[in-house]
Design a protein around this motif. Structure first.
Motif, mmCIF file in Angstrom:
data_model
loop_
_atom_site.group_PDB
_atom_site.id
_atom_site.type_symbol
_atom_site.label_atom_id
_atom_site.label_comp_id
_atom_site.label_asym_id
_atom_site.label_seq_id
_atom_site.Cartn_x
_atom_site.Cartn_y
_atom_site.Cartn_z
ATOM 1 N N UNK A 147 0.867 -1.175 0.000
ATOM 2 C CA UNK A 147 0.000 0.000 0.000
ATOM 3 C C UNK A 147 0.902 1.223 0.000
ATOM 4 N N UNK A 148 0.668 2.133 -0.925
ATOM 5 C CA UNK A 148 1.470 3.358 -0.996
ATOM 6 C C UNK A 148 0.562 4.559 -0.720
ATOM 7 N N UNK A 149 0.817 5.227 0.392
ATOM 8 C CA UNK A 149 0.144 6.483 0.681
ATOM 9 C C UNK A 149 0.944 7.586 0.002
ATOM 10 N N UNK A 150 0.278 8.402 -0.813
ATOM 11 C CA UNK A 150 1.005 9.450 -1.533
ATOM 12 C C UNK A 150 0.310 10.793 -1.349
ATOM 13 N N UNK A 151 1.136 11.833 -1.192
ATOM 14 C CA UNK A 151 0.651 13.210 -1.113
ATOM 15 C C UNK A 151 1.342 14.021 -2.198
ATOM 16 N N UNK A 152 0.598 14.931 -2.811
ATOM 17 C CA UNK A 152 1.126 15.757 -3.886
ATOM 18 C C UNK A 152 1.028 17.226 -3.498
ATOM 19 N N UNK A 153 2.053 18.017 -3.833
ATOM 20 C CA UNK A 153 1.973 19.449 -3.618
ATOM 21 C C UNK A 153 3.026 19.964 -2.663
ATOM 22 N N UNK A 154 2.841 21.207 -2.251
ATOM 23 C CA UNK A 154 3.788 21.860 -1.350
ATOM 24 C C UNK A 154 3.690 21.263 0.049
ATOM 25 N N UNK A 155 4.824 21.202 0.735
ATOM 26 C CA UNK A 155 4.869 20.778 2.138
ATOM 27 C C UNK A 155 4.983 22.033 2.985
ATOM 28 N N UNK B 263 5.892 -6.227 10.252
ATOM 29 C CA UNK B 263 7.277 -6.718 10.309
ATOM 30 C C UNK B 263 8.164 -5.840 11.188
ATOM 31 N N UNK B 264 7.571 -4.824 11.823
ATOM 32 C CA UNK B 264 8.332 -3.954 12.711
ATOM 33 C C UNK B 264 8.964 -2.761 12.027
ATOM 34 N N UNK B 265 8.889 -2.699 10.707
ATOM 35 C CA UNK B 265 9.459 -1.561 9.975
ATOM 36 C C UNK B 265 8.459 -0.403 9.947
ATOM 37 N N UNK B 266 8.974 0.822 10.008
ATOM 38 C CA UNK B 266 8.108 1.987 9.948
ATOM 39 C C UNK B 266 7.351 2.028 8.629
ATOM 40 N N UNK B 267 6.123 2.541 8.677
ATOM 41 C CA UNK B 267 5.365 2.655 7.439
ATOM 42 C C UNK B 267 6.019 3.700 6.536
ATOM 43 N N UNK B 268 5.755 3.578 5.242
ATOM 44 C CA UNK B 268 6.285 4.534 4.278
ATOM 45 C C UNK B 268 5.199 5.458 3.756
ATOM 46 N N UNK B 269 5.619 6.551 3.187
ATOM 47 C CA UNK B 269 4.743 7.503 2.498
ATOM 48 C C UNK B 269 5.611 8.235 1.481
ATOM 49 N N UNK B 270 5.052 8.511 0.318
ATOM 50 C CA UNK B 270 5.798 9.252 -0.703
ATOM 51 C C UNK B 270 5.185 10.626 -0.888
ATOM 52 N N UNK B 271 6.033 11.639 -0.812
ATOM 53 C CA UNK B 271 5.617 13.020 -0.997
ATOM 54 C C UNK B 271 6.135 13.509 -2.346
ATOM 55 N N UNK B 272 5.207 13.731 -3.280
ATOM 56 C CA UNK B 272 5.561 14.312 -4.570
ATOM 57 C C UNK B 272 5.471 15.830 -4.393
ATOM 58 N N UNK B 273 6.641 16.456 -4.307
ATOM 59 C CA UNK B 273 6.739 17.826 -3.794
ATOM 60 C C UNK B 273 6.677 18.855 -4.913
ATOM 61 N N UNK C 6 -8.461 16.913 -10.503
ATOM 62 C CA UNK C 6 -8.240 17.275 -9.095
ATOM 63 C C UNK C 6 -6.954 18.079 -8.932
ATOM 64 N N UNK C 7 -7.044 19.183 -8.215
ATOM 65 C CA UNK C 7 -5.900 20.083 -8.074
ATOM 66 C C UNK C 7 -4.791 19.490 -7.222
ATOM 67 N N UNK C 8 -5.057 18.391 -6.515
ATOM 68 C CA UNK C 8 -4.028 17.816 -5.653
ATOM 69 C C UNK C 8 -2.859 17.277 -6.449
ATOM 70 N N UNK C 9 -3.029 17.033 -7.741
ATOM 71 C CA UNK C 9 -1.916 16.550 -8.541
ATOM 72 C C UNK C 9 -1.102 17.704 -9.105
#
Length: 421
Positions: A64-72, A91-101, A418-421
């Protein structure tokens, strides 16, 4: 000599019939149908709905890939910290997230913080300018300024490794076809996460390379037709709204639950997830603009519950987009995947500096927070490090092109309005 000349002429004709044109400039070889025998991992993968390495679905990790787009920004960082921090997969590993900045207004101290947390930082352009046709028709040289220069910009001002910036999502889910993917190949990027599919959502299409022709439907033209070895596509498998219509992100769905009904939203998330999880387990992308979940508390609570539910499943892993590509290069079943070490990054220090800067392209004063010395001027297209303008550029500044950026652009396509992209 006559036979040799004839042979060379035939070869030239054959080559001329098998090239793709990049914005009327460079010629690239057209991609042929995939030859599964010649296309070998880790560097080549045919486009397909088949599970890589012929794994059984129940033995395949569900990514599962959580993704956010835009300014941080300082404001949306509050949401990111509440929603994403201190969560682990089974598995004990931190979850990931990708920020398309997106560059404009981004706080680079916050980028440094996200990077040090192990989240992926990827590219969404410097200008994010409108209209959408700009991105469809952009010459290769402009794309280099928008994305290759943005790598330099982010690495410098956020003090993160430039080698860790590998992904691209083009604004409005609009590429320039071959030129966009040639950019990825030429500038040490790895993958694109722009190309949406409606036809290949059940079963879903898996990540693949562009060595050969893609079987993926082209909903937002132009799409690549050239052979570009080693360039990975991470397909955006569309969701279905409550009426079954496709949507590329949650806020792009036309028919959604009542915005105050937490349980209905939780079920909406679950229904779209289960299409993958109970099927062939193609990666599931969860793209929800921060502004959307911040505006609707019930949607936020549903998403919070949904993420917590996923982290409790022993065969589901919330990871960065790049992690999915790395797995695709060397597919492992669940048992093998669980034996892998957690991915880590070498933390970097941010010596925070607050920089009020007037931009040359629109005369707006930006308040830029960086992990380096303040630039001379606001970084922008053609000047990613914000260096002082030369006297020559100052003299010609009156003819500088005006850039229309947008936070509320609406396209005619259901996949990219959608403006989020």
């Amino acid at each position: 000599m006559r036979l040799e000349w004839l042979f060379l002429s035939l070869v030239a004709v054959s080559v001329a019939a098998s090239v793709a044109v990049v914005n009327g400039q460079d010629e690239l070889p057209l991609a042929a149908p995939c030859n599964a025998t010649a296309c070998d991992l880790p560097n080549c993968q045919c486009s397909s709905t088949d599970i890589p390495k012929n794994l059984n679905a129940r033995n395949t990790p569900q990514f599962v890939t959580i993704t956010f787009n835009g300014a941080v920004l300082i404001t949306n960082m509050m949401t990111y910290r509440r929603l994403l921090y201190d969560r682990s997969n089974s598995n004990g590993c931190n979850i990931g997230t990708t920020f398309f900045v997106r560059h404009e207004y981004t706080n680079y101290q916050d980028i440094n913080e996200l990077y040090n947390r192990g989240f992926e930082i990827a590219l969404n352009s410097i200008t994010h300018r409108a209209p959408q046709t700009y991105w469809a028709e952009a010459p290769y040289e402009d794309l280099v300024k928008e994305f290759a220069d943005q790598k330099i910009l982010i690495s410098h001002f956020a003090n993160i490794s430039i080698d860790d910036i590998k992904g691209v999502r083009f604004p409005f889910l609009q590429t320039a076809g071959d030129a966009s993917y040639q950019l990825i190949k030429d500038h040490d990027l790895l993958y694109d996460s722009t190309w949406a599919t409606v036809n290949l959502q059940d079963p879903g299409i898996w990540p693949y390379t562009l060595d050969y022709a893609s079987i993926q439907d082209c909903q937002v033209q132009p799409c690549p037709t050239a052979s570009l070895p080693g360039v990975w596509v991470s397909p955006l498998i569309t969701w279905r709204d409550l009426q079954g219509f496709p949507c590329s992100s949650v806020d792009a769905c036309a028919f959604v639950p009542d915005l105050e009904n937490e349980q209905a939203w939780f079920q909406f998330f679950m229904t779209n997830f289960e299409r993958h999880y109970l099927g062939t387990r193609a990666p599931f992308d969860l793209s929800v603009p921060e502004g959307y979940i911040a505006s609707y508390p019930a949607v936020y609570r549903a998403l919070d519950r949904f993420i917590e539910f996923l982290t409790r499943l022993p065969d589901v892993f919330l990871v960065n987009e790049r992690d999915v590509i790395e797995w695709s290069k060397n597919p492992l079943d669940i048992e093998e995947y669980l034996e892998q070490n957690c991915t880590t990054v070498e933390s970097t220090v941010c010596d925070e500096k607050f920089c009020p800067l007037t931009s040359e392209h629109n005369d707006i004063t930006y308040y830029m927070t960086v992990c380096s010395e303040c630039p001379e001027t606001y970084p922008w297209l053609g000047n990613p490090l914000g260096e002082a303008p030369s006297s020559e550029s100052t003299e010609s500044s009156e003819t500088t092109e005006s850039y229309e950026t947008t936070d509320s652009y609406e396209s005619t396509t259901i996949l990219s309005h959608d403006s989020s992209y």
